[in-house]
Write an enzyme that holds these catalytic residues in place. Structure first.
Site, PDB file in Angstrom:
ATOM      1  N   ASP A  22       0.855  -1.196   0.000  1.00 59.15           N
ATOM      2  CA  ASP A  22       0.000   0.000   0.000  1.00 59.15           C
ATOM      3  C   ASP A  22       0.887   1.240   0.000  1.00 59.15           C
ATOM      4  OD1 ASP A  22      -1.914   1.977   0.508  1.00 59.15           O
ATOM      5  OD2 ASP A  22      -2.025   1.491   2.644  1.00 59.15           O
ATOM      6  N   ASP A  26      -4.222   3.877   2.872  1.00 62.41           N
ATOM      7  CA  ASP A  26      -5.636   3.546   3.066  1.00 62.41           C
ATOM      8  C   ASP A  26      -5.848   2.090   3.470  1.00 62.41           C
ATOM      9  OD1 ASP A  26      -5.145   2.220   0.704  1.00 62.41           O
ATOM     10  OD2 ASP A  26      -6.751   3.189  -0.441  1.00 62.41           O
ATOM     11  N   ASP A  30      -1.889  -1.165  -3.799  1.00 61.73           N
ATOM     12  CA  ASP A  30      -2.138  -0.408  -5.021  1.00 61.73           C
ATOM     13  C   ASP A  30      -0.947  -0.526  -5.971  1.00 61.73           C
ATOM     14  OD1 ASP A  30      -0.220   1.430  -3.896  1.00 61.73           O
ATOM     15  OD2 ASP A  30      -1.854   2.413  -2.822  1.00 61.73           O
ATOM     16  N   ASP A 192      -8.896 -15.766 -17.040  1.00 61.00           N
ATOM     17  CA  ASP A 192      -9.748 -16.251 -15.960  1.00 61.00           C
ATOM     18  C   ASP A 192     -10.858 -17.147 -16.521  1.00 61.00           C
ATOM     19  OD1 ASP A 192     -10.531 -16.015 -13.072  1.00 61.00           O
ATOM     20  OD2 ASP A 192     -12.344 -15.142 -13.930  1.00 61.00           O
ATOM     21  N   GLU A 236      -6.634 -20.430 -17.170  1.00 59.74           N
ATOM     22  CA  GLU A 236      -7.167 -21.063 -15.963  1.00 59.74           C
ATOM     23  C   GLU A 236      -8.233 -22.065 -16.405  1.00 59.74           C
ATOM     24  OE1 GLU A 236      -9.228 -19.948 -11.692  1.00 59.74           O
ATOM     25  OE2 GLU A 236     -10.009 -19.045 -13.524  1.00 59.74           O
TER      26      GLU A 236
END
Length: 487
Positions: A22, A26, A30, A192, A236
């Site tokens: 991070d 927050d 990210d 995915d 996948e």
């Protein structure tokens, strides 16, 4: 152009962006946080990183419910942040693979919001009942009723309506999305639910792995091949036989497919050898490399799966050397190089996984393998970010598992991975050698002899190893793998 495709022997590190690092305090990881920590991965010795979704999303399913495939969600940063990450990764000689989610969108996607139903799977019900008895992988029916009494399909959460790949607009859109990210310079894609795009007749029981998906991927392969730099895609494909999985990596389709049989295998020599043989044989039939993986963002971490505690750590170390000695390509999941276990005691209020929510708490879900990484310090959140918080709580006893603590310990899991990746010898084939009961021993064409003792008794070692997962003397203890020079 390289003579050997980089992905055939690469070690690729999966980053789950919410949980890696991070930058703004927050409590949520990210893109700038990832960029700042890329030297950790370069020092680790991996060849590439795979980023789980960072696109605009309501985050019903951790970003796998995409509302805009061409933009970064503000919680992760901006497109400029992505470009900076990509540039820094390439400077460090790390390739970058991004997730593509083609089976479904978010219900907040403009197509679904504006009522473009021909781009999704809608069907009339059976009276007050859904069109058929298909079940969501997250629990409950795979159908949700709309106010006009029609039903839409969602093989996952209701916030993830399934796309209709019979519609050419859907096919054109995703080909354009691929080009958008390839033009920015990404090195490939992780696809995915690659086996879910084409749906069967509603009367069929089996939903996945329909033959029509292969036409889609033949089109994608042409796009990937049209770009320089050996761009690639990994599929996948789960709950599918190795021979069927191999169809996705034929010479004119995708490049790799994940090996879920290996990931889910118990710590048992006969089972592992059978899976290794079947995986290599299936991939060889189509000229693709086998892949190996021990953990990911959807499965319980293998330290815990192998028994947890000291025994789980010892087996995880041995499994790492076994996996990294196999021919082909390997995938690491963030934190496995630190020996992180599954966090099983997260408070109910902290859990966000739809598997947990839709099961009413009957299933723990996947939050336990997504707890943020500990980087440094003596107390949570262990340097995860400047704000002193993390979106999932971190166990206080991870102080000894931080990257900083392990970097200073020559016997740590981190330094075992670093040594293994420095000494790893890319290979395309193996030969099994005679071994005692409970022991796996093979030689690769890369010049490595790997011996893994999965039994209960120690066995003599013929020579001093190049690398050992646990301390050895003249014998190879149980739950230990060693590397030696072949011959």
């Amino acid at each position: 152009m390289d003579l050997v495709e980089w992905w055939r022997t690469a070690v690729i590190y999966q980053i789950y962006p919410r949980s890696f690092a991070d930058s703004d305090g927050d409590g949520v990881g990210d893109l700038p946080g990832i960029t700042a920590r890329l030297p950790h991965l370069a020092d680790l010795g991996v060849d590439a990183v795979w980023l789980s979704p960072f696109y605009r999303s309501p985050m019903v399913d951790g970003g796998y419910d995409v509302a805009d495939y061409r933009d970064v969600d503000p919680v992760f940063g901006t497109l400029a942040d992505f470009d900076a990450l990509l540039a820094e990764a390439h400077r460090l000689r790390l390739r970058v693979i991004v997730d593509i989610v083609p089976n479904h969108t978010s219900s907040s996607h403009p197509w679904f919001v504006s009522g473009l139903r021909d781009r999704y799977v809608f069907a009339p019900g059976r009276g007050d009942a859904p069109p058929n008895d298909w079940q969501s992988l997250f629990g409950g029916p795979a159908w949700t009723r709309m106010p006009d009494q029609s039903w839409y399909l969602h093989l996952f959460d209701p916030g993830q309506p399934d796309l209709n790949w019979d519609n050419p607009d859907v096919r054109d859109e995703f080909e354009d999305i691929l080009r958008f990210w390839l033009d920015r310079g990404v090195d490939g894609f992780r696809v995915d639910v690659a086996h879910g795009l084409v749906k069967p007749d509603f009367s069929e029981i089996s939903v996945f792995d329909q033959d029509g998906v292969h036409e889609i991927y033949r089109g994608w392969r042409k796009i990937l091949d049209s770009y320089p730099g050996q761009r690639m895609a990994v599929a996948e494909v789960f709950d599918t036989e190795p021979a069927r999985v191999a169809r996705y990596v034929a010479a004119d389709e995708l490049h790799q497919a994940f090996n879920f049989d290996f990931l889910e295998a118990p710590w048992e020599p006969e089972t592992l050898r059978r899976i290794i043989d079947a995986s290599i044989a299936a991939a060889a039939q189509v000229g693709a490399p086998p892949t190996w993986v021990l953990s990911n963002h959807d499965r319980r971490r293998h330290v815990t799966r192998f028994g947890g505690g000291p025994a789980g750590q010892r087996r995880a170390r041995a499994a790492a050397l076994l996996m990294l000695g196999l021919p082909g390509s390997a995938y690491l999941y963030q934190g496995e190089e630190l020996g992180l276990p599954e966090v099983l005691d997260l408070p109910a209020a902290a859990r966000t996984d739809p598997q947990w929510l839709r099961s009413g708490g009957a299933e723990l879900g996947r939050d336990g393998c997504r707890v943020p990484l500990p980087w440094e310090g003596d107390a949570p959140p262990f340097g995860f970010g400047p704000g002193g918080r993390s979106w999932l709580p971190m166990p206080p006893d991870w102080a000894g598992r931080t990257a900083a603590a392990q970097r200073a310990d020559p016997d740590s899991m981190l330094n075992l991975y670093r040594a293994a990746l420095r000494q790893r010898r890319p290979a395309a084939a193996l030969t099994w050698l005679a071994a005692p009961d409970g022991v796996l021993r093979f030689e690769t064409d890369g010049g490595l002899l790997v011996t893994a003792n999965l039994g209960d008794s120690p066995h003599p070692l013929p020579a001093r190893p190049l690398l050992a997962s646990s301390p050895v003397d003249a014998t190879l203890p149980p739950d230990t793998t060693v590397w030696l020079r072949a011959g």
